[in-house]
Write a protein that holds these residues in place. Structure first.
Motif, PDB file in Angstrom:
ATOM      1  N   ASP A  20       0.807  -1.225   0.000  1.00 57.85           N
ATOM      2  CA  ASP A  20       0.000   0.000   0.000  1.00 57.85           C
ATOM      3  C   ASP A  20       0.834   1.266   0.000  1.00 57.85           C
ATOM      4  O   ASP A  20       0.290   2.364  -0.027  1.00 57.85           O
ATOM      5  N   GLY A  21       2.145   1.132   0.052  1.00 61.32           N
ATOM      6  CA  GLY A  21       3.016   2.305   0.028  1.00 61.32           C
ATOM      7  C   GLY A  21       4.180   2.158   0.994  1.00 61.32           C
ATOM      8  O   GLY A  21       4.254   1.211   1.767  1.00 61.32           O
ATOM      9  N   TRP A  54       3.451   9.847  13.867  1.00 62.30           N
ATOM     10  CA  TRP A  54       2.467   8.901  14.407  1.00 62.30           C
ATOM     11  C   TRP A  54       2.354   7.617  13.581  1.00 62.30           C
ATOM     12  O   TRP A  54       1.646   6.694  13.953  1.00 62.30           O
ATOM     13  N   GLY A  55       3.053   7.540  12.475  1.00 57.92           N
ATOM     14  CA  GLY A  55       2.899   6.416  11.550  1.00 57.92           C
ATOM     15  C   GLY A  55       3.651   5.157  11.968  1.00 57.92           C
ATOM     16  O   GLY A  55       4.233   5.052  13.042  1.00 57.92           O
ATOM     17  N   SER A  74       0.104   3.778   6.648  1.00 55.65           N
ATOM     18  CA  SER A  74      -0.622   4.831   7.375  1.00 55.65           C
ATOM     19  C   SER A  74      -1.909   5.256   6.682  1.00 55.65           C
ATOM     20  O   SER A  74      -2.268   6.422   6.676  1.00 55.65           O
ATOM     21  N   GLY A  75      -2.631   4.286   6.112  1.00 54.31           N
ATOM     22  CA  GLY A  75      -3.876   4.589   5.412  1.00 54.31           C
ATOM     23  C   GLY A  75      -5.105   4.609   6.292  1.00 54.31           C
ATOM     24  O   GLY A  75      -6.130   5.173   5.922  1.00 54.31           O
ATOM     25  N   TYR A 105      -9.566   7.780  13.441  1.00 53.58           N
ATOM     26  CA  TYR A 105      -8.843   8.435  14.537  1.00 53.58           C
ATOM     27  C   TYR A 105      -8.945   9.948  14.385  1.00 53.58           C
ATOM     28  O   TYR A 105      -8.219  10.553  13.586  1.00 53.58           O
ATOM     29  N   PRO A 106      -9.822  10.580  15.149  1.00 55.27           N
ATOM     30  CA  PRO A 106     -10.075  12.023  14.955  1.00 55.27           C
ATOM     31  C   PRO A 106      -8.840  12.897  15.122  1.00 55.27           C
ATOM     32  O   PRO A 106      -8.750  13.954  14.499  1.00 55.27           O
ATOM     33  N   TRP A 107      -7.880  12.473  15.902  1.00 51.71           N
ATOM     34  CA  TRP A 107      -6.674  13.294  16.097  1.00 51.71           C
ATOM     35  C   TRP A 107      -5.765  13.273  14.877  1.00 51.71           C
ATOM     36  O   TRP A 107      -4.818  14.043  14.808  1.00 51.71           O
ATOM     37  N   LEU A 108      -6.041  12.428  13.896  1.00 51.12           N
ATOM     38  CA  LEU A 108      -5.214  12.374  12.685  1.00 51.12           C
ATOM     39  C   LEU A 108      -5.823  13.158  11.515  1.00 51.12           C
ATOM     40  O   LEU A 108      -5.216  13.248  10.468  1.00 51.12           O
ATOM     41  N   LYS A 109      -6.994  13.706  11.721  1.00 53.00           N
ATOM     42  CA  LYS A 109      -7.645  14.472  10.640  1.00 53.00           C
ATOM     43  C   LYS A 109      -7.010  15.836  10.512  1.00 53.00           C
ATOM     44  O   LYS A 109      -6.695  16.484  11.498  1.00 53.00           O
TER      45      LYS A 109
END
Length: 153
Positions: free
Chosen positions: A103-104, A113-114, A142-143, A148-152
């Motif tokens: 996927d990358g 955070w990844g 990291s898809g 996770y709202p903190w990653l938006k």
């Protein structure tokens, strides 16, 4: 589990764990050209997140095949490993890695955070891995951010 026949030092256990990690970097082959599974006891256990617990070499081979089919390459960052020795058969190694997933790509710290940070708990006896529990984020590319709202952004 078999009765222990050989006493091992922490450094000897560390050498088995290093051979295991380097085997992944080498496409599943040890430095002597043997399959990675040769490092395991017949009744060993491996835990991998989102896969579960594999018991015995056949199941461990399936786990490694399933996970390995998603990874094109991996490189562990040996110079920055943190080793914790228990004075028993158990040792822990914490480290980072980078590589290419289907996927990358991933690299520890990019993003911070990844994926790429991991911790393995080993039990090594008689020159064989009896148990390794792998703790990491299996979302290498990291898809999985929508949950996770903190990653938006």
């Amino acid at each position: 589990m078999a009765v222990s026949r050989q006493s091992m030092t922490d450094e000897q256990r560390k050498s088995v764990a290093l051979e295991y990690l380097k085997g992944f970097d080498n496409g599943g082959v040890t430095s002597e050209g043997a399959p990675l599974l040769d490092l395991f006891a017949d009744d060993a256990q491996v835990y991998f997140p989102k896969w579960g617990l594999a018991t015995g070499k056949e199941a461990i081979g399936r786990l490694f095949g399933d996970v390995g089919a998603t990874i094109t390459s991996i490189q562990h960052h040996y110079a920055t490993f943190n080793w914790v020795f228990s004075g028993t058969d158990t040792l822990v190694v914490e480290g980072t890695s980078h590589g290419e997933h289907r996927d990358g790509p991933w690299r520890a710290g990019v993003p911070e955070w990844g994926a790429g940070r991991w911790c393995d708990v080993f039990e090594i006896r008689d020159w064989k891995i009896q148990r390794v529990f792998i703790y990491l984020d299996p979302d290498y590319a990291s898809g999985d951010t929508a949950r996770y709202p903190w990653l938006k952004p």
